[in-house]
Design a protein around this motif. Sequence first.
Motif, PDB file in Angstrom:
ATOM      1  N   PRO A  95       0.803  -1.227   0.000  1.00  0.00           N
ATOM      2  CA  PRO A  95       0.000   0.000   0.000  1.00  0.00           C
ATOM      3  C   PRO A  95       0.837   1.280   0.000  1.00  0.00           C
ATOM      4  CG  PRO A  95      -0.282  -1.259   2.057  1.00  0.00           C
ATOM      5  CD  PRO A  95       0.484  -2.122   1.125  1.00  0.00           C
ATOM      6  N   ILE A  96       1.959   1.313   0.713  1.00  0.00           N
ATOM      7  CA  ILE A  96       2.739   2.570   0.741  1.00  0.00           C
ATOM      8  C   ILE A  96       3.333   2.819  -0.650  1.00  0.00           C
ATOM      9  CG2 ILE A  96       4.648   3.820   1.840  1.00  0.00           C
ATOM     10  CD1 ILE A  96       4.273   1.974   4.295  1.00  0.00           C
ATOM     11  N   THR A  97       3.878   1.779  -1.226  1.00  0.00           N
ATOM     12  CA  THR A  97       4.453   1.914  -2.569  1.00  0.00           C
ATOM     13  C   THR A  97       3.374   2.337  -3.568  1.00  0.00           C
ATOM     14  OG1 THR A  97       6.055   0.209  -2.021  1.00  0.00           O
ATOM     15  CG2 THR A  97       5.760   0.676  -4.360  1.00  0.00           C
ATOM     16  N   GLU A  98       2.187   1.766  -3.425  1.00  0.00           N
ATOM     17  CA  GLU A  98       1.093   2.077  -4.353  1.00  0.00           C
ATOM     18  C   GLU A  98       0.732   3.563  -4.271  1.00  0.00           C
ATOM     19  OE1 GLU A  98      -2.082  -0.686  -3.985  1.00  0.00           O
ATOM     20  OE2 GLU A  98      -3.258   0.280  -5.565  1.00  0.00           O
ATOM     21  N   VAL A  99       0.631   4.054  -3.042  1.00  0.00           N
ATOM     22  CA  VAL A  99       0.280   5.463  -2.864  1.00  0.00           C
ATOM     23  C   VAL A  99       1.409   6.351  -3.380  1.00  0.00           C
ATOM     24  CG1 VAL A  99      -0.004   7.214  -1.072  1.00  0.00           C
ATOM     25  CG2 VAL A  99      -1.365   5.132  -0.999  1.00  0.00           C
ATOM     26  N   MET A 100       2.655   5.960  -3.126  1.00  0.00           N
ATOM     27  CA  MET A 100       3.786   6.773  -3.589  1.00  0.00           C
ATOM     28  C   MET A 100       3.836   6.815  -5.118  1.00  0.00           C
ATOM     29  SD  MET A 100       4.989   8.164  -1.073  1.00  0.00           S
ATOM     30  CE  MET A 100       6.110   9.018  -2.141  1.00  0.00           C
ATOM     31  N   ALA A 101       3.598   5.663  -5.748  1.00  0.00           N
ATOM     32  CA  ALA A 101       3.623   5.633  -7.218  1.00  0.00           C
ATOM     33  C   ALA A 101       2.536   6.552  -7.777  1.00  0.00           C
ATOM     34  CB  ALA A 101       3.446   4.202  -7.714  1.00  0.00           C
ATOM     35  N   ALA A 102       1.350   6.487  -7.176  1.00  0.00           N
ATOM     36  CA  ALA A 102       0.233   7.334  -7.656  1.00  0.00           C
ATOM     37  C   ALA A 102       0.566   8.810  -7.470  1.00  0.00           C
ATOM     38  CB  ALA A 102      -1.050   6.958  -6.922  1.00  0.00           C
ATOM     39  N   LEU A 103       1.169   9.126  -6.333  1.00  0.00           N
ATOM     40  CA  LEU A 103       1.524  10.525  -6.052  1.00  0.00           C
ATOM     41  C   LEU A 103       2.584  11.029  -7.035  1.00  0.00           C
ATOM     42  CD1 LEU A 103       0.949  12.645  -3.714  1.00  0.00           C
ATOM     43  CD2 LEU A 103       3.122  11.912  -2.770  1.00  0.00           C
ATOM     44  N   LEU A 104       3.598  10.205  -7.248  1.00  0.00           N
ATOM     45  CA  LEU A 104       4.694  10.623  -8.138  1.00  0.00           C
ATOM     46  C   LEU A 104       4.227  10.748  -9.581  1.00  0.00           C
ATOM     47  CD1 LEU A 104       7.431   8.374  -6.513  1.00  0.00           C
ATOM     48  CD2 LEU A 104       7.484  10.877  -6.587  1.00  0.00           C
ATOM     49  N   GLN A 105       3.204   9.962  -9.926  1.00  0.00           N
ATOM     50  CA  GLN A 105       2.657  10.066 -11.292  1.00  0.00           C
ATOM     51  C   GLN A 105       1.617  11.168 -11.406  1.00  0.00           C
ATOM     52  OE1 GLN A 105       1.088   6.155 -12.063  1.00  0.00           O
ATOM     53  NE2 GLN A 105       3.085   5.195 -11.876  1.00  0.00           N
ATOM     54  N   GLY A 106       1.397  11.892 -10.315  1.00  0.00           N
ATOM     55  CA  GLY A 106       0.432  12.995 -10.338  1.00  0.00           C
ATOM     56  C   GLY A 106      -1.012  12.533 -10.344  1.00  0.00           C
ATOM     57  N   LYS A 107      -1.258  11.270  -9.943  1.00  0.00           N
ATOM     58  CA  LYS A 107      -2.638  10.761  -9.988  1.00  0.00           C
ATOM     59  C   LYS A 107      -3.419  11.155  -8.735  1.00  0.00           C
ATOM     60  CE  LYS A 107      -1.722   6.758 -12.904  1.00  0.00           C
ATOM     61  NZ  LYS A 107      -1.386   5.346 -12.846  1.00  0.00           N
ATOM     62  N   ILE A 108      -2.696  11.371  -7.626  1.00  0.00           N
ATOM     63  CA  ILE A 108      -3.382  11.812  -6.403  1.00  0.00           C
ATOM     64  C   ILE A 108      -2.592  12.958  -5.780  1.00  0.00           C
ATOM     65  CG2 ILE A 108      -4.498   9.607  -5.821  1.00  0.00           C
ATOM     66  CD1 ILE A 108      -2.228   9.067  -3.859  1.00  0.00           C
ATOM     67  N   ALA A 109      -3.271  13.705  -4.905  1.00  0.00           N
ATOM     68  CA  ALA A 109      -2.617  14.820  -4.206  1.00  0.00           C
ATOM     69  C   ALA A 109      -2.135  14.331  -2.833  1.00  0.00           C
ATOM     70  CB  ALA A 109      -3.607  15.959  -4.053  1.00  0.00           C
ATOM     71  N   LEU A 110      -1.351  15.203  -2.155  1.00  0.00           N
ATOM     72  CA  LEU A 110      -0.771  14.816  -0.868  1.00  0.00           C
ATOM     73  C   LEU A 110      -1.815  14.391   0.162  1.00  0.00           C
ATOM     74  CD1 LEU A 110       2.060  17.268   0.217  1.00  0.00           C
ATOM     75  CD2 LEU A 110       2.214  14.862  -0.397  1.00  0.00           C
ATOM     76  N   ASP A 111      -2.866  15.213   0.312  1.00  0.00           N
ATOM     77  CA  ASP A 111      -3.858  14.873   1.351  1.00  0.00           C
ATOM     78  C   ASP A 111      -4.576  13.566   1.014  1.00  0.00           C
ATOM     79  OD1 ASP A 111      -4.895  16.106  -0.823  1.00  0.00           O
ATOM     80  OD2 ASP A 111      -6.388  17.297   0.256  1.00  0.00           O
ATOM     81  N   GLU A 112      -4.760  13.327  -0.279  1.00  0.00           N
ATOM     82  CA  GLU A 112      -5.403  12.048  -0.670  1.00  0.00           C
ATOM     83  C   GLU A 112      -4.482  10.878  -0.352  1.00  0.00           C
ATOM     84  OE1 GLU A 112      -7.978  12.774  -4.612  1.00  0.00           O
ATOM     85  OE2 GLU A 112      -5.926  13.513  -4.749  1.00  0.00           O
TER      86      GLU A 112
END
Length: 521
Positions: free
Chosen positions: A490-507
């Motif tokens: 889950p942490i890697t998944e969220v980091m990948a999404a964040l780095l790809q601009g798919k989600i914002a920090l608060d999300e």
Amino acid sequence: MAAGLREGLPAPCCPCGCAWYFRPTASIREELRTTGHAVRLETAGAEVGVVSVERAVTDWSARYFGQWWKAVEVEPQSVCAGPLVLAEIDPGAYGEAALAVTQAPHTSAVCAKAQLLVTRCEESGVVRAVSPDQALAYRSEPAGAILPPPRHPAMSRPCPARPIRWPGPVGIPTMACPQRKDPPVSRPRPVRAAVFSAGSWGTAAAKILADAGSDVIVHARRSEVADGINTRHRNPDYFPDVDLPASLTATTDPAAALEGADYLVLSVPAQTLRANLAVWAPHIGPDTVIVSLMKGIETDTGLRASQVVAQVTGVPADRIAVLSGPNLAREIMAGRPAAATVACPDEDVARRFQQACRTSYFRPYTSTDVIGCELGGAVKNVIALAVGIAAGMGLGDNAAAVLITRGLAETTRLAVRMGARPATPAGLSGMGDLVATCSSPLSRNRTFGAHLGQGMTVAEATAATRQTTEGVKSATAILDLARVHGVEMPITEVMAALLQGKIALDEAAAALMQRPPRPER
Ligand SMILES: NC(=O)C1=CN([C@@H]2O[C@H](COP(=O)(O)OP(=O)(O)OC[C@H]3O[C@@H](n4cnc5c(N)ncnc54)[C@H](OP(=O)(O)O)[C@@H]3O)[C@@H](O)[C@H]2O)C=CC1
Ligand SMILES: O=C(CO)COP(=O)(O)O
């Protein structure tokens, strides 16, 4: 055995319904027969043919297996297989095979010093295996012939074999490695190490090796860096304030750096490894051991650095080692104590490199778990990005501890699923490096994360970072590996999404905190 095949029809071919990813089509059989290359390997009691459309594959077979068995180049038409083993080197097909094998009941064995995970379909007799160390997948059918059997008497004997002429070591039947000029000899110290490149970790590793008494030459891609090392004994870009051992020299010429090298120590950004190594590979000596210091996963292929090294150079896994651990380069340059793990399938090789880099301030341990060491090093960078974000957002030490602990849990899940020993992620290359990287302001990954946590965009944080930040590119590659291997990260998944601009920090923070409750595993 047919290797290096990339096309074919995925077809269910076992009665048990297991779909396999490759079946040789008639056109591929024909291609192998007409334009392929073949090597026959003979022992006292058995014979096997290796056929491939790629000469690199048969050359490698002759070089590798020829050390023990008689290896002769033959015409592909002369190879008539009974039992057929298909070896697949395509990374995508390997990934599918790895998933299929690891999800079925399987056993673990060691073959040619590399780990082999094996599963067998009782009904059909089909055996499937993957070697995670080498990113190779095999399928063995109990019967079948890849090439048409000889049709007329002239073809009923093997074609005249073309011996590969190189002397075998005394006592070993016939042929050895074509590149090997002399039987292996034990070298007196000092060993010679060529360190590619002259960045933070390359320079620190070169200093360790020189302080340990090795004869070290650094390959720098820029002449001003090489000049600084040769004339002022300083690396003007990375450590302008630290004296290097006077014995340490540098060059921009890869051939000169690799001349007579016992070790090639690689420390370039992981995503540049393949292209750089292709240029350097022709200069690598037949006995040179390659040591990877890199902590990244290749994005296009999902391969670990040691796997890329094996693919590009054809060097067998037992001559490729990795060094990994809590090793912040700046601290090591200051002579502060550190330890690391040297991993190689051949523990003797690991022991020799351990000796070559052992100093009063650097304590290497050995291991044979290359997969565990490399995955620990790569995943900790992604977790350090997350910890940096938490620090940048001012989320506190509890949050950092949660990310480190759960980060270790997901690292362990992936590593074990991919063939690592469960204890390795708890060691220096796993937990040790995770703690150092996530805690230290010297870490580039943690710092990058902190920039994001303070509100920079990924582009702004990238512009603010001069040095290599492996986690940024590797996050997506690691997530892809997790998906292929059916592992939750889950942490890697969220980091990948964040780095790809798919989600914002608060999300991102919410996505982690609002996961369904579950037992701690
Ligand atoms: N720094 C550390 O504390 C540690 C780093 N590592 C790992 O070591 C690896 C290297 O990192 P590190 O030394 O820190 O990185 P740096 O950014 O400090 O240095 C990178 C080096 O690679 C060279 N380089 C950059 N791009 C290319 C390219 N396209 N082709 C050829 N050479 C290139 C740079 O040359 P130039 O200067 O000319 O740009 C420089 O010599 C990474 O995988 C990292 O995770 C592992 C342990 C500790
Ligand atoms: O790997 C490292 C320490 O072991 C260095 O980490 P960073 O690449 O984040 O600086």
